[in-house]
Scaffold this motif. Structure first.
Motif, short mmCIF file in Angstrom:
data_model
loop_
_atom_site.label_atom_id
_atom_site.label_comp_id
_atom_site.label_asym_id
_atom_site.label_seq_id
_atom_site.Cartn_x
_atom_site.Cartn_y
_atom_site.Cartn_z
N ASP A 1 9.46 2.23 19.67
CA ASP A 1 9.28 3.08 18.64
C ASP A 1 9.19 2.18 17.51
O ASP A 1 9.93 1.16 17.62
N THR A 2 8.50 2.60 16.28
CA THR A 2 8.64 1.79 14.98
C THR A 2 8.85 3.02 14.04
O THR A 2 8.07 3.78 14.12
N TYR A 3 9.95 2.51 13.34
CA TYR A 3 10.43 3.60 12.44
C TYR A 3 11.32 3.10 11.12
O TYR A 3 11.14 1.74 11.10
N GLY A 4 11.50 3.83 10.14
CA GLY A 4 12.10 3.18 9.02
C GLY A 4 11.34 2.31 8.32
O GLY A 4 10.09 2.24 8.25
N GLU A 5 11.97 1.27 7.68
CA GLU A 5 11.50 0.13 7.07
C GLU A 5 10.27 -0.68 7.84
O GLU A 5 9.42 -1.22 7.20
N LEU B 1 2.67 -0.58 8.13
CA LEU B 1 1.49 0.22 7.36
C LEU B 1 1.14 -0.50 6.24
O LEU B 1 -0.06 -0.49 5.97
N ALA B 2 2.00 -0.95 5.33
CA ALA B 2 1.46 -1.73 4.13
C ALA B 2 0.74 -2.87 4.53
O ALA B 2 -0.34 -3.16 3.89
#
Length: 430
Positions: free
Chosen positions: A14-18, A24-25
């Motif tokens: 999983d990739t989540y939060g910051e 994505l940035a």
């Protein structure tokens, strides 16, 4: 069993939060570079027919694919490689287009690795494909995009390593090696296994100059002057043309002002057999894997019925993010750092203020306080979420309370005054 379902299968995460926000940035920064070079988006399915990626296409091995069946008993696979998918798509929708096509993509690839390799089985890749241009300028453009894309992510210390599969294939052709021997030798040279190369060559009768060159091949890396030494070691026309093409690519990259980012390795040979010319990889410190892989594949589209040269690359986002993290490089994030609280009887005020702020491009998290909760409960929640501004209503909605949950600094002002402050900050870019 319920706790077991909270975990992911081996090879995915999983990739989540910051972490997710940073990824994505960075992806958006890279896509902006692709756009500036004139590339347009393309999406292909996550799974396709097995034949798109079969061994004859030069993609990954059958055992490394995730395979399953549809209702008609066709064998399908999760795509292990983006390039054959895009080649198929281009052959279908751009069959009659003779001009160059500039395409870019973002998606996941899936390779069923053995567990001890310690690598992810699902990786995010973004990259470009330039179809219909076999020029040296196209080769150089790929390298320029790679460099500018990595720079846009914040990375500063990296190197793009160039090779040429035609150099090796010219020598294999001259040695008259069969396909199996050539592949075994390629793997040994790619791993820079000097003793393995020497042992394999001892089993074959080839001219002395060829034997010496094969033994030297794992050492032929460095700047362009080092690669030029290889020209004095062979008279094989195919191999010489490969080096001459690299020299011209270097000249163009110097014109871009990017020549210092490039090095060369004639012993770099990809496992993907569809590559036909220049190949390249980018690497940096902080990760043991390459960040970028790519190259020219002038015959792959022919397998789908379209005669067109092509070149492209893929940036492995997971490796890039790992490198950025270990090098402590961060891009500024547009986080949601303002939370607006209201009680149920203040709903109309809350919605009106949120709409006004969102209309000024300010992200707002709008929360109706649940029955039985206190303002303090939401201050603690805002601290955990790293919110910088917590807004609540006072005095029948005529004034608002503005709190920094991280410092507990609080100010009270009218709604009009707060909106005026926001407009001024927007106007002066603060």
């Amino acid at each position: 069993m319920s706790r077991q379902l909270l975990h992911t299968p081996e090879g995915v995460r999983d990739t989540y939060g910051e972490e997710c926000a940073r990824k994505l940035a960075v992806q958006n920064k890279i896509r902006d570079v692709f756009r500036l070079y004139g590339y347009q988006d393309i999406e292909t399915p996550m799974f396709e027919f097995f034949d798109i990626f079969k061994k004859e296409r030069g993609s990954v091995g059958t055992r490394e694919m995730y395979k399953f069946f549809d209702r008609e008993n066709n064998t399908l696979v999760l795509r292990p490689d983006m390039t054959p998918s895009i080649a198929r798509c281009v052959a279908k929708y751009y069959m009659d287009e003779s001009g160059p096509l500039r395409l870019c993509y973002l998606g996941s690839t899936f390779i069923n690795r053995v567990s001890y390799q310690g690598r992810l089985n699902e990786t995010t890749q973004t990259g470009v494909e330039l179809i219909g241009d076999d020029s040296i300028d196209a080769d150089a453009e790929m390298i320029a995009i790679v460099i500018d894309a990595l720079k846009s992510s914040g990375l500063r210390e990296f190197q793009v390593e160039l090779g040429q599969v035609e150099f090796y294939r010219g020598l294999v052709e001259e040695a008259d090696f069969d396909e199996e021997t050539g592949e075994e030798l390629r793997e040994l040279i790619e791993r820079k296994n000097f003793f393995g190369v020497e042992e394999l060559l001892s089993r074959h009768s080839i001219p002395l100059h060829l034997r010496q060159l094969f033994l030297k091949l794992p050492e032929l890396f460095g700047d362009i002057t080092q690669i030029r030494l290889a020209k004095s070691m062979t008279s094989n026309r195919r191999a010489l043309q490969a080096i001459e093409r690299l020299e011209k690519v270097q000249e163009i990259l110097d014109a871009y002002g990017l020549g210092d980012y490039v090095s060369y390795d004639l012993g770099m040979l990809s496992k993907y057999s569809y590559y036909t010319g220049i190949i390249f990889k980018a690497y940096t410190y902080g990760t043991g894997e390459y960040l970028v892989t790519g190259g020219r594949y002038d015959t792959l589209l022919t397998q789908f019925g379209k005669e067109a040269p092509a070149i492209g690359f893929a940036i492995v986002m997971d490796q890039l993010m790992l490198a950025l993290s270990r090098q402590k490089i961060e891009l500024p994030l547009k986080r949601v750092d303002t939370m607006l609280l209201y009680q149920s009887d203040q709903r109309s005020w809350g919605i009106a203020l949120a709409k006004a702020l969102r209309g000024m491009d300010l992200p707002i998290e709008l929360i109706c306080m649940a029955e039985g909760t206190t303002y303090r409960d939401y201050i603690l929640y805002a601290k955990r979420q790293k919110v910088r501004v917590l807004i609540g209503f006072v005095d029948e909605g005529e004034k608002i309370r503005i709190l920094d949950p991280q410092t507990d600094h609080m100010a009270v002002m009218s709604t009009d005054e707060y909106m005026r402050n926001i407009r001024e900050k927007r106007e002066y870019g603060s």
